[in-house]
Design an enzyme around this catalytic site. Sequence first.
Site, PDB file in Angstrom:
ATOM      1  N   CYS A   1       0.794  -1.296  -0.148  1.00 40.36           N
ATOM      2  CA  CYS A   1       0.050  -0.071  -0.089  1.00 40.36           C
ATOM      3  C   CYS A   1       0.975   1.120  -0.135  1.00 40.36           C
ATOM      4  O   CYS A   1       1.620   1.625  -0.985  1.00 40.36           O
ATOM      5  CB  CYS A   1      -1.188  -0.096   1.104  1.00 40.36           C
ATOM      6  SG  CYS A   1      -2.496   0.968   0.749  1.00 40.36           S
TER       7      CYS A   1
ATOM      8  N   HIS B   1      -3.320  -4.966   0.307  1.00 41.20           N
ATOM      9  CA  HIS B   1      -2.862  -5.508   1.491  1.00 41.20           C
ATOM     10  C   HIS B   1      -2.954  -7.074   1.464  1.00 41.20           C
ATOM     11  O   HIS B   1      -4.038  -7.498   1.898  1.00 41.20           O
ATOM     12  CB  HIS B   1      -3.555  -4.973   2.741  1.00 41.20           C
ATOM     13  CG  HIS B   1      -3.543  -3.685   2.942  1.00 41.20           C
ATOM     14  ND1 HIS B   1      -2.395  -3.056   3.780  1.00 41.20           N
ATOM     15  CD2 HIS B   1      -4.042  -2.659   2.852  1.00 41.20           C
ATOM     16  CE1 HIS B   1      -2.572  -1.782   3.839  1.00 41.20           C
ATOM     17  NE2 HIS B   1      -3.505  -1.410   3.097  1.00 41.20           N
TER      18      HIS B   1
ATOM     19  N   GLU C   1      -1.662  -8.967   3.087  1.00 42.09           N
ATOM     20  CA  GLU C   1      -1.351  -9.689   4.573  1.00 42.09           C
ATOM     21  C   GLU C   1      -2.732 -10.303   5.208  1.00 42.09           C
ATOM     22  O   GLU C   1      -2.626 -10.935   6.053  1.00 42.09           O
ATOM     23  CB  GLU C   1      -0.775  -8.903   5.368  1.00 42.09           C
ATOM     24  CG  GLU C   1      -1.359  -7.304   5.919  1.00 42.09           C
ATOM     25  CD  GLU C   1      -0.987  -6.443   5.047  1.00 42.09           C
ATOM     26  OE1 GLU C   1      -0.918  -6.403   3.817  1.00 42.09           O
ATOM     27  OE2 GLU C   1      -1.262  -5.228   5.486  1.00 42.09           O
TER      28      GLU C   1
HETATM   29  N1  GLN Z   1      -2.226   6.835   2.947  1.00 44.05           N
HETATM   30  C1  GLN Z   1      -2.270   6.126   1.460  1.00 44.05           C
HETATM   31  C2  GLN Z   1      -3.583   6.265   0.814  1.00 44.05           C
HETATM   32  O1  GLN Z   1      -4.629   6.409   1.534  1.00 44.05           O
HETATM   33  C3  GLN Z   1      -1.929   4.622   1.701  1.00 44.05           C
HETATM   34  C4  GLN Z   1      -2.778   3.995   2.573  1.00 44.05           C
HETATM   35  C5  GLN Z   1      -2.288   2.614   3.179  1.00 44.05           C
HETATM   36  O2  GLN Z   1      -1.218   2.248   3.159  1.00 44.05           O
HETATM   37  N2  GLN Z   1      -3.084   1.679   3.789  1.00 44.05           N
HETATM   38  O3  GLN Z   1      -3.756   5.745  -0.343  1.00 44.05           O
END
Ligand code: GLN
Length: 530
Positions: free
Chosen positions: A379, A502, A504
């Site tokens: 992410c 994600h 995970e």
């Molecule tokens: N802050 C970033 C976004 O909103 C990444 C979010 C995250 O890593 N969960 O896109």
Amino acid sequence: MKYVIVTGGVMSGLGKGITAASMGRILKNKGYDVTAIKIDPYINIDAGTMSPFQHGEVFVLKDGGEADLDLGNYERFLDIELTREHNITTGKVYQAVINKERRGDYLGKTVQIIPHVTNEIKERLRNVARNSGAEICLVEVGGTVGDIESMPFLEAVRQLHNEEDTEDVVFIHVTLVPMDPQGEQKTKPTQHSVKELRQLGLHPDMIVTRCKKPVLPGTKEKIALFCDVPAKAVISAHDAEDIYMVPQRLENEGAADYLLSKLGLKSRDDIKEWDRMVEKMRSSSGSVDVAVVGKYTDLEDSYLSIRESLKHAGIEVGCTVNTHWLDAEDFEKEPGSTDKLLKYDGILVPGGFGVRGTEGKISAIRYARENNKPYLGLCLGMQTAVIEFARNVLGYDDANSSELASTGHPVIDLLPEQEGVVDMGATMRLGDSFAELTPGSLASKLYGSDVIIERHRHRYEVNPKYIDEMEGAGLKFTGRNKNRMEIAEIPGHRFFFASQFHPEFKSRPNRPSPPFLGFVRAMFEKNKPE
Ligand code: GLN
């Protein structure tokens, strides 16, 4: 439907969630379909707005529900996928009751905790249990017996017990057996906590005691006598080497058989899959050291699913993964500080929000890219990898994400259709979404498939304007969902893989997530003797 209600006493942080999840696992091993509900007595609607510093990780469910990290334990231990309804909070219950009151559903009556709030709780428990299609529903009541916030929930499960058949609702109480300086096991805290429970009209069928050492037969008998349960209903859940060994510990203590008899059920099967996984974990040889460069590194629970996913991959590869939590800000202080990354076998940058630590993450990623060190970005870990590439390969010194800075080169940005609708919480892309993978890419090799579904929690995206240029220079986007870039990789690098999703959240002890597996494999290959 059978309900196994798990409450906790003495103090928080006893590992009630792991105990409950392990109970679920041993029932599953006996051939039953098990689901789980976590009750969180806080007033927040969900964990989405809670700081990972305070509360640990926000676990994202397939339907986009943002839940307490215990839901992650249930998914991993029971190998199921849950939805937002499986996390009941005071906020959700009161919101529903107040909405009903405004609609006039209560026909002019005075709306009260008993029966209106408790009815709402029971209705939710029954609906979720029924809709899950499972045979046994675990219900973990968060917090400790005696907390003001959990009172309506305990009252609701008391009523549930009254309304259902006796054999359909069974109570497990998890307590602590501390040891005095001479090493004597003390039962008073358990006695007090069960007394408190009984004052609320709840009688435990089983008492699970957490202790540093095995709880002795004499201690069990004393607890049995004072707490009005048979001695075989007192289970010793003493510290285990690894959380995945807890189910076997409970099973060896006779918990599965006793629980089944209380539920009026017989063992149907003896599934050994979990035991085999534990065996594999114990017989692994060799190790790798991974540096997780993040922002919430003081509280390991902030990245719980990442730690578990690394472990899952290690079990499959046959090595132990030692995870080292490094504060990203440490790489911002002086140039050359990234040299301390040399000793690690790989670098992982997890998700996150806000600007703090991002420059340090970018330096760590640069180090991984330039030194051919395995890199896994998740992410924000993909977004910072894109920024790093734009700055140091394309030469856009001011490249950044518009979440983090205003810049002439917003390589991470909101997509045109998202402009103007930013509002905390409401506009995040949450939960399951698909990605199409480029044939022949690292991504398609890892997943062994053309289309994948993974969970998301983000707002910003790779800016489509820069894609051709980045691909031309060697950063390939090999997973896509229309104009959203889901995966970035660098062919030719030993392992450089970053995802906007994600992975995970979908990793399981016996089914590691493909990117984690590839990452750990790449790290381990190098360590293997020639
Ligand atoms: N802050 C970033 C976004 O909103 C990444 C979010 C995250 O890593 N969960 O896109």
